[in-house]
Write a protein that holds these residues in place. Structure first.
Motif, mmCIF file in Angstrom:
data_model
loop_
_atom_site.group_PDB
_atom_site.id
_atom_site.type_symbol
_atom_site.label_atom_id
_atom_site.label_comp_id
_atom_site.label_asym_id
_atom_site.label_seq_id
_atom_site.Cartn_x
_atom_site.Cartn_y
_atom_site.Cartn_z
ATOM 1 N N GLU A 86 0.841 -1.211 0.000
ATOM 2 C CA GLU A 86 0.000 0.000 0.000
ATOM 3 C C GLU A 86 0.874 1.258 0.000
ATOM 4 N N PHE A 87 1.945 1.229 0.798
ATOM 5 C CA PHE A 87 2.848 2.376 0.861
ATOM 6 C C PHE A 87 3.503 2.596 -0.497
ATOM 7 N N HIS A 88 3.999 1.542 -1.116
ATOM 8 C CA HIS A 88 4.625 1.671 -2.437
ATOM 9 C C HIS A 88 3.626 2.226 -3.453
ATOM 10 N N ASP A 135 1.723 6.770 -6.772
ATOM 11 C CA ASP A 135 0.631 7.684 -7.136
ATOM 12 C C ASP A 135 1.028 9.139 -6.887
ATOM 13 N N ILE A 136 1.691 9.396 -5.779
ATOM 14 C CA ILE A 136 2.116 10.767 -5.452
ATOM 15 C C ILE A 136 3.153 11.244 -6.468
ATOM 16 N N ILE A 137 4.117 10.412 -6.771
ATOM 17 C CA ILE A 137 5.180 10.806 -7.701
ATOM 18 C C ILE A 137 4.600 11.145 -9.071
ATOM 19 N N ARG A 138 3.554 10.441 -9.467
ATOM 20 C CA ARG A 138 2.926 10.738 -10.763
ATOM 21 C C ARG A 138 2.326 12.144 -10.806
ATOM 22 N N THR A 139 2.072 12.761 -9.649
ATOM 23 C CA THR A 139 1.470 14.106 -9.628
ATOM 24 C C THR A 139 2.506 15.233 -9.613
ATOM 25 N N LEU A 171 3.386 13.273 2.379
ATOM 26 C CA LEU A 171 2.132 13.254 1.623
ATOM 27 C C LEU A 171 1.461 11.879 1.668
ATOM 28 N N ALA A 172 2.259 10.833 1.846
ATOM 29 C CA ALA A 172 1.719 9.469 1.947
ATOM 30 C C ALA A 172 1.172 9.192 3.347
ATOM 31 N N GLY A 173 1.351 10.156 4.265
ATOM 32 C CA GLY A 173 0.839 9.988 5.624
ATOM 33 C C GLY A 173 1.805 9.288 6.555
ATOM 34 N N MET A 174 3.046 9.123 6.132
ATOM 35 C CA MET A 174 4.052 8.464 6.964
ATOM 36 C C MET A 174 5.336 9.296 6.950
ATOM 37 N N ARG A 225 13.225 7.028 3.940
ATOM 38 C CA ARG A 225 14.065 5.941 3.411
ATOM 39 C C ARG A 225 13.214 4.882 2.710
ATOM 40 N N HIS A 226 11.996 4.697 3.209
ATOM 41 C CA HIS A 226 11.099 3.731 2.580
ATOM 42 C C HIS A 226 10.663 4.198 1.187
#
Length: 138
Positions: free
Chosen positions: A7-9, A14-18, A33-36, A41-42
């Motif tokens: 889910e994180f990946h 999805d974020i990088i595409r924006t 932006l992913a909430g973490m 590093r992840h």
């Protein structure tokens, strides 16, 4: 909020595409932006395991360090040079410092929307149907 690795990946991709053409952001900002926010590093790991020929493409090269540098992939690799070349092709000025590090001016090319601004970008990209669908994610 807690996401499993897949889910994180997916969220990272999805974020990088924006990220707009000709702009860059940091691993840490993607994690935020992913909430973490403590998982920059992840983000790097997600990019390391980026599947080949994914569609739509993921512009991985728009993600750099918080210091504005292109991260080295280690001796004998060409990833940093490929990243530089891709950014230059989009009009991003990449300078080589005295120590050989490749650097981007984050004041000029940085993309750092707040979480609320980012959600607005996502909602407009998804249209009203997608926005309603994502409003329960909190």
């Amino acid at each position: 909020m807690s996401l499993d690795s897949a889910e994180f990946h997916a969220a990272v991709y999805d974020i990088i595409r924006t990220i707009p053409v000709g702009r860059v952001t940091s691993y840490g900002h993607i994690a935020k932006l992913a909430g973490m926010p403590n998982h920059s590093r992840h983000v790097g790991q997600a990019l390391k395991f980026l599947p080949p020929n994914v569609n739509p493409p993921i512009p991985w090269y728009r993600v750099i360090s918080a210091a504005g540098t292109i991260s080295s992939r280690g001796p004998g690799t060409d990833g940093a040079q490929r990243q530089r070349d891709a950014l230059v092709a989009e009009g991003v000025d990449v300078v080589v410092g005295r120590t050989g590090d490749m650097r981007v001016d984050l004041r000029e090319y940085g993309w750092f929307p707040s979480i609320d601004e980012f959600r607005g970008v996502q909602e407009s990209a998804l249209g009203n149907e997608g926005a309603a669908e994502h409003s329960d994610d909190e």
